[in-house]
Design an enzyme around this catalytic site. Structure first.
Site, PDB file in Angstrom:
ATOM      1  N   ASP A 685       0.838  -1.202   0.000  1.00 19.00           N
ATOM      2  CA  ASP A 685       0.000   0.000   0.000  1.00 19.00           C
ATOM      3  C   ASP A 685       0.873   1.253   0.000  1.00 19.00           C
ATOM      4  OD1 ASP A 685      -2.748   1.242   0.379  1.00 19.00           O
ATOM      5  OD2 ASP A 685      -1.686   2.058   2.117  1.00 19.00           O
ATOM      6  N   LYS A 689       1.570   4.234  -2.989  1.00 17.75           N
ATOM      7  CA  LYS A 689       1.560   5.676  -2.747  1.00 17.75           C
ATOM      8  C   LYS A 689       2.850   6.319  -3.246  1.00 17.75           C
ATOM      9  CE  LYS A 689      -1.547   5.237   1.212  1.00 17.75           C
ATOM     10  NZ  LYS A 689      -1.734   5.351   2.668  1.00 17.75           N
TER      11      LYS A 689
END
Length: 827
Positions: A685, A689
């Site tokens: 995750d 980003k």
């Protein structure tokens, strides 16, 4: 003459006298008027004129059914008479009605024999409806006897004298004035009940005033009586700013000038017809458009000097249009080309609605009714046959299935920016303009568009000019933790946004994994969970998209609150269809570079908006800050920080005394983690980003370019989420030992991500001094440090909560409002 002694004319259309209840309502309205002389003009009962014309058609076809149809007309009027009149009056009325029926049957039998009805015969038959309705109403009104001055029935055929010409019926005013003086005593101050629609020609031959003839009658009698004002009573509240069937937020226009009313009527609005207004305009008599069924409403005033402050009064359209386009280099500087074009169309009896010509004289086009397109094409090609053969004119094109959109308002004259708002609204709604026309009066801006986009264009321009709320048709995909919180936030703020900013965020669809709810006019957000639970519709992605992306709504937005890559893969197709996207879903912007490029290109070509601030930092302005830095010329050297609220929480709380697995479990229960905590613990995750931020920096990063340290123990990568949670405690000791070693060195552990301008990207655990900026943050804070050419000695830091449904939904909501502002809403 005192103002109170001047006549007031009231006209009631067919819907206002449709049945006995309607007759009673009209009588009550008239009796409630202020003292003074009144003239009441009535149409035939609703549908009667069409029924009478139908009798003629049956007779011409030698169909004896006209007798039965005439009997039905008698039965209908008999029911009204029996309801309203005493027995004697009803008997007298029906006796007269039966004499008329005998005359009608004789005329119709003659038509049956000749198989054709002359114009005079049709006018004679069509006019009976007004005679019957006014005689019936006169008897009823006189029986009530509730208005001073008495009542008098006036047969307009004895007063109004007209001569038909190329422009329609022309009133013979001197004769009509003289006839009125013979029929109505100059001292009469009661109520005149007048037949609308009918008049007489020379030698007393009956005629009609055409469609909208009763409105014309009211205007004529207004001029003959030197009336103070005219009231046209209909079944709507007044003149509306747009067609309410297409623009539900259309509002009643408080006042219009005569010119504005004529422009709106010309372009299809249901306003009093320009020709029927002419006598009132000549006498500067104000005209009110009012609702018989809601007389308490003010209605619309049409007059010489309206007081409306709106620069634009209304928006309307004509559909089923065609565009004739004449183009050629040989036209440049050659006088008479337009004359030949329009002369050819005139000779063929083809009506030209709109003309547009470029200053280069290279082309000229005009809009005409589509049903005349074939004839127009043939006659124009014949007129320019020689020029076509010699190449002086390159083409004569005919484009079909078009519409004309007209924006009307006296206040547009001399006011900059109105045209810009019109075209900006059309562009934002992806409506292509084919031709433009604006007169020197600046009262009307007309554009030719595709017919299928007419409703969308009407709504977009109506909203863009602040005549109605800026409506966004919204579909929410994924009503889980974030999506559900977003819907709740919208529910709490939608009324305020509509009231304060004229913004209508209309949720027309919610799509979950197995079911969905669709609503044409918007889902009640106060009960969206109930609607979704009780909605029998199974999830159908295609149907959901088609429903939310309705042609009649100018702007469509999909809010993707899932973490699904399959949903994200649809974004390019949505952009191509003109659909805007708002999302916290990171899968699109962190997908493979080829897809990412196609995504950006599709968005650029479609001129749609794509907002994804919540993909990094939840509600924090991380992406916007990065864009501001780059767009103002700063050079970003590195971006570093704690990008996971989940991992920030875990390492803030974890000190070795409570098992790491227990802290993960608590974070999951509080909604700080993804449904599967491995999405956070794996570091993927955070890696996504970093990819998103790197690409915003202009770096072509792929997932393979990011070095990722995973906190998922080996062997638990492929288990189910529940199995993972049950097995995680077996690995608590390894994590405890690691943090103990860090503490022994005076360090704290944090999970960081960093990307540099040379394309280096890393995600993993780092040991930091206790005084480090990243070591002292609140539980779920994200903290992002930008090192740039400007911010080199003291980097720029953005910090705040970076996990939890509420802050993420808030970030999505902020993007949605930003989108609304891009589309023209005033926020």
């Amino acid at each position: 003459m005192a103002s109170s002694d001047r006549w007031i004319v009231h006209k009631f259309g067919g819907s206002s006298v449709a049945d006995a209840d309607c007759f009673a309502r009209v009588a009550t309205l008239i009796e409630a008027q202020a003292p003074g002389p009144l003239a009441v003009v009535l149409s035939a009962c609703r549908g009667v004129t069409d029924a009478l014309l139908g009798l003629i058609s049956l007779a011409e076809q030698q169909d004896d059914a006209f007798g039965a149809e005439l009997a039905r007309l008698r039965e209908r009027h008999a029911q009204i008479a029996d309801t309203l009149l005493d027995a004697t009056s009803a008997r007298l009325f029906l006796a007269g009605f039966d004499r008329d029926c005998q005359d009608l049957e004789g005329i119709l039998r003659t038509v049956k024999l000749t198989r054709s009805a002359a114009r005079e015969v049709s006018d004679l038959i069509a006019g009976y409806g007004e005679i019957w309705s006014t005689q019936l109403f006169y008897k009823y009104f006189a029986e009530r006897g509730l208005r001073a001055g008495g009542a008098q029935w006036v047969d307009a055929r004895r007063v109004v004298m007209v001569e038909w010409g190329s422009l329609g019926p022309a009133v013979q005013w001197s004769q009509s004035h003289a006839s009125l003086a013979e029929v109505v005593d100059p001292g009469f101050t009661g109520t005149l009940i007048i037949t609308g629609f009918i008049a007489s020609k020379a030698r007393g031959v009956q005629t009609t005033l055409g469609r909208n003839g009763s409105d014309f009658s009211a205007s004529i009698f207004g001029a003959l009586l030197d009336a103070r004002e005219i009231h046209i009573w209909t079944d709507v509240d007044g003149v509306l700013s747009a067609d309410p069937r297409r623009v539900p937020d259309a509002t009643v226009i408080d006042s219009l000038s005569y010119n504005e009313a004529m422009e709106l009527a010309y372009f299809g609005a249901k306003v009093i017809h320009p020709q029927t207004m002419a006598p009132a305009v000549g006498g500067a008599i104000p005209i009110w458009i009012r609702n018989t069924f809601a007389p308490q409403k003010q209605g619309t005033l049409i007059c010489a000097q309206p007081r409306s402050l709106l620069p634009v009064e209304g928006i309307t359209s004509i559909e089923h249009m065609a565009l004739v386009n004449l183009e050629g280099a040989g036209m440049i500087g050659v006088p008479g080309t337009a004359h030949r074009l329009f002369g050819a169309l005139r000779e063929e009896g083809i009506s030209v609605i709109l003309i547009s010509q470029g200053s280069s004289e290279h082309s000229i086009c005009c809009a005409i009714p589509q049903d005349q397109a074939a004839r127009a094409g043939a006659v124009v090609r014949a007129a320019f046959e020689r020029e076509l053969q010699e190449g002086q004119i390159q083409s004569i094109d005919m484009d079909l299935d078009l519409a004309i959109l007209a924006v009307v308002g006296d206040g547009m004259a001399g006011r900059p920016g109105i045209a810009a708002k019109v075209f900006n609204s059309l562009g934002s709604a992806s409506v292509n303009v084919r031709a433009i026309a604006q007169g020197a009066s600046e009262r009307n801006i007309s554009v030719v568009i595709e017919g299928r986009q007419a409703t969308r264009a009407l709504r977009a321009v109506h909203a863009g000019l602040y005549l109605s709320p800026h409506t966004l048709s919204i579909g929410v995909i994924g009503p889980g933790a974030v999506g559900g919180m977003l819907l709740d936030q919208l529910a709490s703020q939608s009324a305020r946004l509509r009231q304060e900013f004229n913004l209508d965020l209309r949720i027309r669809g919610i799509l979950a994994s197995s079911r969905m709810v669709l609503a044409p006019t918007g889902i009640d957000l106060a009960a969206w969970r109930t609607a979704l639970a009780e909605q029998p519709l199974a999830a159908d992605f295609g149907r959901f998209v088609e429903h939310v992306h309705a042609d009649y709504l100018p702007h469509t937005v999909f809010i993707d609150c899932t973490a699904s890559e399959s949903v994200a893969r649809h974004y390019p197709d949505w952009f191509k269809r003109g659909i805007h996207v708002v999302t916290p879903n990171k899968k699109a912007n962190s997908a493979d570079w080829e897809f990412y490029q196609s995504l950006r290109e599709a968005r650029r070509l479609s001129r749609t908006h794509y907002l994804y601030e919540a993909t990094v930092g939840a509600g924090l302005p991380v992406i916007q800050t990065l864009r501001d830095l780059r767009e103002t010329g700063d050079d970003v050297m590195s971006i570093e920080g704690i990008f996971s609220g989940t991992l920030a929480y875990l390492f803030n709380v974890y000190d070795g005394r409570t098992a790491f697995s227990e802290i993960v479990r608590t974070a999951r229960q509080r909604g700080y983690t993804e449904p599967d905590p491995r999405d956070d613990l794996s570091g993927l995750d955070v890696a996504r980003k970093l990819i998103i931020l790197g690409r915003e920096m202009g770096l072509p990063l792929e997932m393979s370019d990011v070095k990722v340290e995973s906190l998922v123990p080996a062997g638990l990568e492929s288990a189910s989420a529940d199995e993972f949670m049950s097995e995680l405690p077996r690995h608590d000791e390894a994590m405890r030992a690691r943090i103990a070693a860090a503490h022994a060195r005076g360090k704290v552990m944090r999970y960081l991500g960093k990307v540099t301008a040379d394309g280096q990207a890393r995600v993993g655990v780092a040991e930091l001094d206790a005084q480090h900026a990243f070591a002292n943050i609140a539980l779920t804070d994200n903290v992002v440090r930008f090192a740039t050419r400007r911010y080199c000695d003291n980097p720029l830091i953005v910090q705040g909560p970076g996990a939890g449904p509420a802050v993420t939904a808030g970030g999505v909501f902020a993007d949605l409002l930003r989108l609304a502002a891009y589309l023209g809403a005033r926020l």
